[in-house]
Design a protein around this motif. Structure first.
Motif, PDB file in Angstrom:
ATOM      1  N   LYS B 136     -34.102 -75.400  24.662  1.00 41.08           N
ATOM      2  CA  LYS B 136     -33.629 -74.006  24.594  1.00 41.08           C
ATOM      3  C   LYS B 136     -32.142 -73.960  24.935  1.00 41.08           C
ATOM      4  O   LYS B 136     -31.326 -73.361  24.236  1.00 41.08           O
ATOM      5  N   LEU B 139     -29.758 -75.330  22.194  1.00 37.65           N
ATOM      6  CA  LEU B 139     -29.616 -74.395  21.055  1.00 37.65           C
ATOM      7  C   LEU B 139     -28.637 -73.289  21.415  1.00 37.65           C
ATOM      8  O   LEU B 139     -27.687 -72.985  20.668  1.00 37.65           O
ATOM      9  N   GLU B 140     -28.859 -72.730  22.601  1.00 38.61           N
ATOM     10  CA  GLU B 140     -27.981 -71.618  22.999  1.00 38.61           C
ATOM     11  C   GLU B 140     -26.535 -72.098  23.085  1.00 38.61           C
ATOM     12  O   GLU B 140     -25.603 -71.443  22.604  1.00 38.61           O
ATOM     13  N   TRP B 143     -25.104 -72.420  19.651  1.00 36.06           N
ATOM     14  CA  TRP B 143     -24.797 -71.101  19.060  1.00 36.06           C
ATOM     15  C   TRP B 143     -23.494 -70.566  19.658  1.00 36.06           C
ATOM     16  O   TRP B 143     -22.567 -70.162  18.952  1.00 36.06           O
TER      17      TRP B 143
ATOM     18  N   ILE D 191     -29.981 -68.693  14.524  1.00 34.45           N
ATOM     19  CA  ILE D 191     -30.693 -67.470  14.965  1.00 34.45           C
ATOM     20  C   ILE D 191     -32.175 -67.630  14.678  1.00 34.45           C
ATOM     21  O   ILE D 191     -33.037 -67.353  15.517  1.00 34.45           O
ATOM     22  N   ARG D 193     -33.846 -70.376  14.611  1.00 31.81           N
ATOM     23  CA  ARG D 193     -34.461 -71.288  15.584  1.00 31.81           C
ATOM     24  C   ARG D 193     -34.535 -70.613  16.966  1.00 31.81           C
ATOM     25  O   ARG D 193     -35.529 -70.691  17.656  1.00 31.81           O
ATOM     26  N   ILE D 194     -33.401 -69.923  17.343  1.00 30.01           N
ATOM     27  CA  ILE D 194     -33.444 -69.249  18.659  1.00 30.01           C
ATOM     28  C   ILE D 194     -34.585 -68.225  18.644  1.00 30.01           C
ATOM     29  O   ILE D 194     -35.378 -68.137  19.582  1.00 30.01           O
ATOM     30  N   PHE D 198     -36.946 -68.370  21.541  1.00 26.19           N
ATOM     31  CA  PHE D 198     -36.970 -67.269  22.541  1.00 26.19           C
ATOM     32  C   PHE D 198     -37.907 -66.191  22.058  1.00 26.19           C
ATOM     33  O   PHE D 198     -38.124 -66.046  20.863  1.00 26.19           O
TER      34      PHE D 198
END
Lengths: 634, 449, 302, 210
Positions: B136, B139-140, B143, D191, D193-194, D198
């Motif tokens: 997680k 990924l963040e 981004w 986005i 994947r997020i 999430f």
């Protein structure tokens, strides 16, 4: 650059294969050869110079020696091999992981110390200076369980010291545009102060020496021996090169003498009241630096007020003291290593009665104590005598500043000498004499024979220096001539030392006579110590180290920052109570900690801006862009 | 010119052929071949100046640094574990090669527009590289990295457009062809601000640095080494070129003052977060910000400051890459990024511990590393320019950084627990190689134009 | 030659005289003046009892203490105005030889391992911490007025001449400071009561508690010699330089000091322990006062 | 004619600051794409046939068709909540929008005197779009709106490049639009994947200095 340096460099190879024996032998050989070079430079007029050219901004670096660095070089080439030899045996006893890296760093430390004396180029000098701090940092960090906090404090203080040096040398580079050491002469006051403070960090003058009493007790014995006996001299070497090339005016000399008085006084008080042997020795290093500072300041006063006799005597005293100090301080630290190996404890109140169990260590310690507290048999007395002569010359010459300073320094030096005598009488008395106060001290046994070789050599050096004062003087004379001082008083000092050695020999003769008479004629019977009829005297009832100095520490209370802690008996029934007294370092407590707290608070103000949301970041970016635009357009 | 074509043809061909390859070994081999080619061409370009795509000295200098780093990273990857599935690894390798190709193009390009395009390309490719682990947080991080950098670089493009506006007649983006007397100072200043903010976000200077700690700490070790070692320098290149333009156009002191201000703020912000962070990879990222700040300070001083700046770039990228690779080793031993619960590093793996401590000492500017000389010149330059208070503040900042970094690394090496772990040989050799080169440079100090 | 004779024979006479004066003051006949000599001779023949916890130091310390004090005494002018050995700045060596003797006395005390001796040692050494600066400052005063030479020339050239009021004032200050140092060094009444039985209050006596026989004899002789050194310093200052029959005047001086000490002992009681520590500071202040006055005079202040 | 198109472009900006529906923002993007296509045709009369056709096609395809389709497709698939959650009310964003217009026109007029080659109107509107794009990113929580704010900013920059006068060489303009396309594609990929990892689509605040 000589074969000696090459051999010292080769010594790194056995260090990497954990063969400390070969490492020590190579160092002995290499230092021997280098010592010849230093002496050759010291006594002849040929100054060895090499030129190494460096790319663009650094220009031509010349590597060479002058008399002063040759003098310190000889001190190092005597002290370092003995230290490594002792280290070899000490590490055998004290098995700690990471032997290979430890020896490697020892080699680097030795090389960098010698390197500092050769460098005549500012940047290279700074580089070797920093290598010395880094290698000593890793050495102090050797047994990691206890030494991390002190090592951290040490490296940061060295970093700030190097910052001062960089700033000072930077200003010089800006003014003169060259990196050579020749620009050190006739400097403006600002770079001079910065450099003096920078070197003061390493030399251990009071406001800057809060690292010394923390770093030395945690380092292994041979490392703390080398550090406090020899590495502190590098700082002194820096200060001396500056003082030899620049003249200070009266106010600066007064400030310098004030700092050295405070250093000597503060050092000796804390040496007196600290119970840990190595901490006491570290504080006494500060005290000896104070005494050398006093000698230098009076010498400078002599040069400034045109009294050459006083200047020569005091500079001779200061140089002699720095040479002799490296002998007895190294000896005392190696002996503390002995005690640590035998009893695994350095707190004076746990030890006692070691003289019966470790007779040779006791004798060497006694010789060290005689040396360091400037009693006639030891070499400390010779150098302090020279400084006293300078002081008395200052008093007999009747110009006011020299007179006032002479009196103040004389009183202070005598008082500091007396306190040093008390401190080391306490150490020797409590640790070696009387009964063993704890089982640790009880089953101590004499140390491996090899460890005692360097200690034997050092104590011979101390006694020889003490009895035949002229030896040291002949060694110091070329440096005084190089500094351009008036040489006549040195000759009559030589004469006085000869008469002195006659008296001391006479004393030894009388002592031997009395001792033999007693040995032959008197029959001795052993019985218990007189205890005024008390039936069960326990070893713990003996005088403890704090009690020994209590009358004076009660008197000197305002100068000591004491932190008392302990539990007192509250209820009727007796419970276990404890009392712990520990002297804090006022400079560290009242200068360094508030600054670091303020810094930490200031930093924490800004620490919330990283809050993880992208649009906040873009907002920052936009705001910054607009601000810059406004700033550029206005 | 022919060599340049090879330099770019190889990654594309390799990317295509990688699609078919199945085993990791072959992919690593491709990467290694690319690294060798890269280094070979770089050295060839160094010997015969201008042979590699008419690259000027600044570009060549950065090119050589990234090729050495790429070589070390390629060797390091040989030692990495085999746990990841091959498909993801194949995508990762392709993007790695494209990333390197984009960086080389950015070094070679002369036209500001072209530079902008290739820097944007590096952002995109490296975003993919960062999100390799699919956790997680990575990924963040990817981004944020992609988004903030592309916004920043868009602003840089606005600056480039304004640069065209600033030249009345035949406006051109080839920097060396811009006619200086004719430029209107007003527009040049505004365009410089935009370009500075634009590429500043890419370098990670202070108020725009927020993506850097996340991106560099979440990326796998070899990638973060490349990011902080090579990518930051490539992003620094256009700034240096524009600064030279500003100097010739007579607006020298505004650009220098801006550099000094940005440099000082980023050193300050880096100190604030070095004292606060709990994760040792973020610690290294913040130290990259601090060193980039020092480089900006150096270039802001001019005179011997420029020499110090180049030395600092070289020293920093070598030592930082070694540090990140060692951090990768520590991560593979402890599988935990918080330095609070890393104990007994000396006991578990002595080589990594010593590598870590030595590299840390060198990044803090202790002598064997070239950073020491550049720190000396920076302090001298600052005093020369009369900034006495900032010099004291700088020394204090560097001291507090040193304090916190040494405290953290000492607490990591302190106690004696856990069992001994052996890592593959390459994971020690490549950081050691980098440190060796850094020490040689530190002592011998090469000459730059 | 007279110098050696005085050093060997005279010292033990002084304690004898003092105890005799004290006895007379209380109305007793008192012991004969030569009692210390008989005591010394008897001790030489007795066998020595050494405590079980003693190490090599207990055997070495008394002998070395005596040797050091003896050599220190060589520099002090006794009998005639010049001493046996004298070189420029020999008073520093004398002072440090006395310090060496004191150090080894302290070691001998600590070696016995009894808390009383530890207490005595700590008090002895902390009292004398202030004497070294006091002595050197007095010497500084002398050096300032007559130039930097050896001890005997300093003392002889600096004698109190009744005519000039100025040298009278300075002379009395120096003599008073020296006399206080004598009382501290020889552990006389205001600082330490020699014939008390309570070990807690002794200083000098308790340090030698565990020595007996030959070593005790040596210690007694060293203590007496030290008292003689200070007494002869005082007399040397009092005797005018050109006085004839120097030896006669010297003996009268020593006799006078012994009697004075006896009187002081019988008229005053021992002060409290930490009060004593402050009293020891008095010689330092006196010598600084003398120095300041000298400097002011030489600078033409009045 | 160009001035009218640019004015309509400004109005779409105003419209963007009012809407709170994702789909309406996509419609704005399409509209802006078309306007830009119109402006490029009018402006680049002197280009030869090939260059002219190339740029026109490129702006039309990328800006008007591909990107908006792609974004609407992701919204549908990932069932991102259609509402544009903004931190600030519409009224406030409108007031700010007028402020931005005022500021950019002042800058345009002021800089007009500096060098003659500038079209003040176009420069003002372009500058306003850039600032508005940035503001949309700052003011909204959802990731998709960040991406759209970025696209509006890119349109503003493209308008600025047109208003600068001399055309950029084709390769550069092609490269720029290619880059923008790629960044948008990968952004959307992230986005997605997020979104899958999430639970919510608004910007995750996990990476911060606690």
């Amino acid at each position: 650059m000589s074969i000696g340096f090459l051999i010292l460099f080769l010594a790194l190879i056995p260090a990497l294969w954990k063969r400390s024996g070969l490492f020590a032998i190579l160092w002995l050989l290499g230092s021997g050869i280098i010592a010849f070079e230093y002496l050759e430079v010291l006594y002849s007029y040929s100054v060895q110079d090499f030129l190494i050219s460096f790319p663009l901004p650094l220009g031509i670096a010349n590597i060479g020696l002058n008399k002063l660095s040759a003098f310190f070089g000889t001190i190092f080439s005597i002290g370092l091999p003995l230290g490594f030899l002792y280290g070899h045996f000490y590490l055998k006893q004290h098995q700690a992981p990471g032997l290979r890296s430890h020896l490697f760093w020892l080699g680097i430390l030795g090389l960098s110390m010698h390197g500092i004396l050769w460098m005549r180029h500012i940047l290279l000098f700074l580089m070797v200076w920093e290598v010395m701090s880094v290698s000593s940092f890793f050495l102090v960090m050797h047994d990691r369980s206890v030494s991390l906090k002190a090592a951290l404090n040490y490296i940061i203080t060295m970093q700030i010291g190097a910052g001062f040096l960089m700033a000072g040398f930077g200003i010089l580079y800006l003014q003169t545009g060259s990196f050579d050491f020749s620009i050190l002469s006739a400097m403006h006051s600002l770079p001079l102060y910065l450099l003096l403070i920078g070197f003061g960090f390493k030399a251990g003058f009071v406001p800057l020496a809060s690292w010394l009493p923390q770093a030395h007790p945690v380092a292994p014995a041979h490392v703390s021996g080398i550090m406090s006996a020899l590495m502190v001299k590098c700082g002194l070497y820096g200060i001396l090169t500056l003082l030899a090339m620049n003249s200070l005016n009266l106010r600066e000399i007064a400030v310098f003498s004030l700092i050295s008085i405070v250093t000597a006084f503060w050092g000796v008080i804390h040496a007196m009241i600290s119970t840990n042997l190595k901490k006491a020795l570290a504080y006494s290093t500060i005290e000896n630096m104070g005494i050398i500072g006093i000698g230098l300041s009076v010498g400078l006063l002599g040069l400034d007020s045109g009294n050459p006799v006083m200047a020569t005597l005091c500079f001779a005293g200061a140089l002699l003291h720095s040479f002799f100090h490296s002998l007895f301080k190294a000896l005392l630290f190696y002996l503390s290593g002995n005690i640590l190996c035998a009893t695994h404890s350095l707190k004076a109140d746990d030890l006692g009665g070691l003289a019966k169990k470790m007779p040779r260590t006791a004798i060497y310690f006694l010789i060290g104590v005689i040396g360091i507290s400037a009693l006639p048999l030891g070499n400390g007395f010779i150098s302090e005598l020279a400084i006293y002569f300078g002081l008395f010359n200052a008093i007999s010459a009747n110009d006011l500043p020299a007179l006032v300073m002479g009196i103040v320094l004389l009183g202070m030096m005598a008082f500091v000498g007396a306190l040093a005598l008390i401190a080391f009488a306490k150490l020797f008395g409590i640790i070696f004499l009387g009964e063993a106060r704890s089982p640790k001290a009880d089953n101590a046994c004499e140390i491996h024979r090899g460890m005692r070789i360097p200690q034997f050599a050092l104590s011979i050096g101390i006694l020889a220096g003490g009895v035949f004062g002229g030896l040291g003087l002949r060694f110091v004379k070329p440096v005084l001539r190089w500094m351009g001082l008036y040489m006549l008083p040195v000759l009559d000092l030589q004469g006085i030392y000869q008469r002195l050695s006659v008296i001391i020999l006479l004393m030894l003769l009388i002592f031997l006579l009395l001792y033999l008479i007693r040995r032959i004629t008197v029959k001795t019977v052993k019985s218990a110590t007189w205890g005024c009829g008390y039936q069960k005297p326990a070893a713990r009832m003996q005088y403890s180290s704090l009690a020994f100095v209590h009358p004076l520490s009660y008197f000197l209370k305002p100068f000591i920052l004491l932190k008392k802690s302990g539990t007192s008996a509250k209820s009727m029934h007796p419970k276990e109570i404890s009392y712990h007294e520990e002297a804090l370092d006022p400079f560290f407590r009242y200068i360094v900690e508030p600054i670091s707290k303020a810094l930490a608070w200031f930093y924490s103000l800004f620490s919330h801006i990283h809050n993880g949301r992208t649009n906040a970041y873009i907002a920052w970016c936009l705001v910054f862009l607009i601000l810059l635009l406004i700033w550029v357009l206005l | 010119m022919m060599l340049a074509i090879i330099l770019f043809a190889y990654p594309i061909l390799a990317a295509l052929s990688a699609l078919m390859l199945k085993s990791r070994r072959k992919l690593d081999f491709l990467v290694l071949l690319h690294a060798l080619l890269h280094l070979g061409l770089g050295l060839h370009g160094f010997i015969k100046r201008g042979s590699l795509g008419a690259m000027d000295d600044m570009g060549l200098f950065i090119f050589l640094i990234s090729s050495t780093l790429y070589m070390a990273v390629a060797f390091y990857r040989l030692g990495l574990g085999q746990d990841h599935n091959v498909k993801a690894y194949r995508v990762h390798t392709i993007f790695l090669m494209l990333f390197i190709a984009a960086m080389d193009a950015a070094c070679m390009a002369k036209d500001l527009g072209l530079i902008w395009i290739f820097v944007e390309a590096t952002t995109i490719t490296s975003a993919m590289l960062i999100s390799y682990e699919h956790t997680k947080s990575s990924l963040e991080a990817a981004w944020k990295y992609l988004f903030i950098c592309s916004v920043g670089i868009a602003l840089a493009f606005v600056g480039i457009l304004l640069l065209i506006l600033a030249q009345p007649e035949n406006a051109t983006l080839l920097i060396h062809k811009i006619s200086y007397p004719a430029i209107s100072p007003f527009w040049l200043k505004i365009s410089f601000v935009f370009i500075l903010v634009g590429f500043g976000t890419k370098i990670g200077l202070a108020p725009l640095h927020f993506w850097l700690p996340d991106a560099h700490s979440e990326a796998p070790a070899p990638i973060s080494a490349l990011l902080s070692g090579a990518l930051l320098n490539t992003a620094l290149l256009p700034l240096l070129r524009v600064e030279r333009l500003m100097q010739r156009a007579g607006l020298g002191n505004t650009s220098q003052q801006l550099y000094l201000m940005m440099g000082f703020i980023s050193v300050f912000i880096a100190t604030v977060f070095i004292l606060k962070t709990k994760n040792y990879k973020r610690l290294l990222a913040y130290s990259s910000i601090e060193n980039m700040g020092l480089i900006m300070l150096a270039f802001g001083l001019g005179g011997f400051g420029i020499y110090a700046g180049y030395l600092h770039i070289l020293g920093h990228s070598l030592v930082k890459a070694a540090l990140f690779l060692t951090a990768g080793n520590i991560l593979s031993i402890y599988h935990d990024k918080h330095h609070a619960n890393i104990k007994g590093l000396f006991y578990r793996n002595r080589a990594t511990a010593w590598l870590w401590l030595l590299a840390l000492m060198m990044i803090l500017g202790f002598p064997p590393s070239p950073l020491f000389t550049s720190k000396f010149f920076i302090i001298t330059g600052l005093i020369g320019k009369g900034y006495y208070l900032p010099v004291i503040a700088l020394i204090l900042l560097l001291a507090s950084i040193a304090w916190s970094m040494i405290r953290i690394s000492l607490s990591m090496c302190s106690s004696e627990e856990g069992e001994k772990i052996r890592l593959p040989l390459w994971t020690y050799l490549s950081p050691a190689l980098l440190l060796l080169i850094a020490t040689v440079v530190g002592i011998w100090m090469p000459v730059f134009e | 030659m007279i110098h050696i004779l005085i050093i060997l024979l005279l010292p033990l006479l002084v304690p004898g005289l003092i105890s005799r004066v004290k006895a007379i003051m209380v109305g007793r006949i008192g012991q004969s003046v030569f009692q210390p000599y008989f005591h010394f001779a008897k001790l030489l023949r007795k066998e020595e009892v050494i405590s079980s916890s003693a190490s090599l130091i207990t055997a070495v310390a008394p002998a070395l203490a005596l040797a050091a004090t003896f050599c220190a005494a060589l520099f002090v002018p006794m009998g005639n105005s010049a001493s046996l050995f004298s070189f420029k700045g020999d008073f520093i060596l004398m002072l440090y030889l006395l310090a060496l003797a004191k150090a080894f006395m302290v070691f001998a005390a600590l070696d016995s391992g009894s808390s009383f001796e530890g207490m005595g040692a700590s008090r002895e050494i902390s009292f004398t911490a202030f004497l070294e600066p006091a002595f050197l400052l007095i010497m500084a005063a002398l050096v300032f007025s007559t130039g930097f030479t050896s001890l005997s020339t300093l003392l002889s050239s600096y004698s109190i001449s009744g005519l000039e009021v100025w040298s009278l004032v300075l002379g009395t200050i120096t003599v008073f400071a020296l006399y206080l140092m004598l009382l501290v060094e020889s552990a006389r009444v205001p600082f330490d009561d020699p014939n008390t039985h309570l070990e807690l209050t002794m200083i000098h006596e308790v340090m030698v508690l565990d020595l007996s026989g030959f070593s005790l004899a040596l210690i007694h002789y060293t203590a007496a010699l030290k008292m003689l050194i200070y007494a002869s310093l005082i007399t040397q200052v009092l005797i005018p330089a050109n006085a004839s029959l120097h030896l006669l005047w010297y003996l009268i001086g020593i006799l006078g000091i012994a009697i004075l000490t006896g009187l002081v002992e019988s008229l005053m009681a021992r002060f409290r322990m930490n009060r004593n520590l402050e009293l020891v500071l008095v010689p330092v202040t006196l010598s600084v006062l003398a120095l300041a006055a000298l400097i002011a005079r030489s600078m033409g202040a009045w | 004619m160009i001035e009218i198109l640019v004015l309509v472009f400004g109005i779409t900006l105003l419209f963007a600051s009012i809407t709170n529906m994702l789909s309406s923002i996509i419609r704005i993007l399409v509209l802006q794409g078309l306007i830009l296509f119109g402006i490029t045709i009018l402006k680049s009369t002197h280009l030869n046939w090939l260059g002219f056709g190339f740029i026109a096609l490129e702006t039309l395809i990328f800006k008007a068709i591909v990107i908006p389709w792609f974004i609407s497709d992701t919204i549908k698939h990932n069932a991102i909540h259609r509402e544009v959650e903004a931190y600030v009310s519409n009224f406030f964003s409108l007031a700010l929008m007028s402020l931005i217009f005022l500021g950019s026109f002042a800058l345009a007029v002021f800089s007009g005197q500096q060098s003659g080659r500038l079209f003040p109107l176009e420069f003002g509107i372009a500058f306003a779009t850039i600032i508005k794009g940035l503001f949309i990113i700052i003011a909204n929580k959802k990731l998709i709106t960040h991406l759209m704010g970025y696209l509006i900013m890119e349109n503003g920059i493209f308008l600025l490049s047109l208003s600068v006068g001399t055309d950029l060489p084709h390769i550069i303009s092609l490269g720029i639009s290619l880059d923008i396309l790629l960044s948008v594609l990968i952004g959307v990929l992230f986005i997605k994947r997020i979104k899958s990892t999430f639970d919510d689509a608004d910007s995750p605040g996990q990476l911060r200095e606690e």
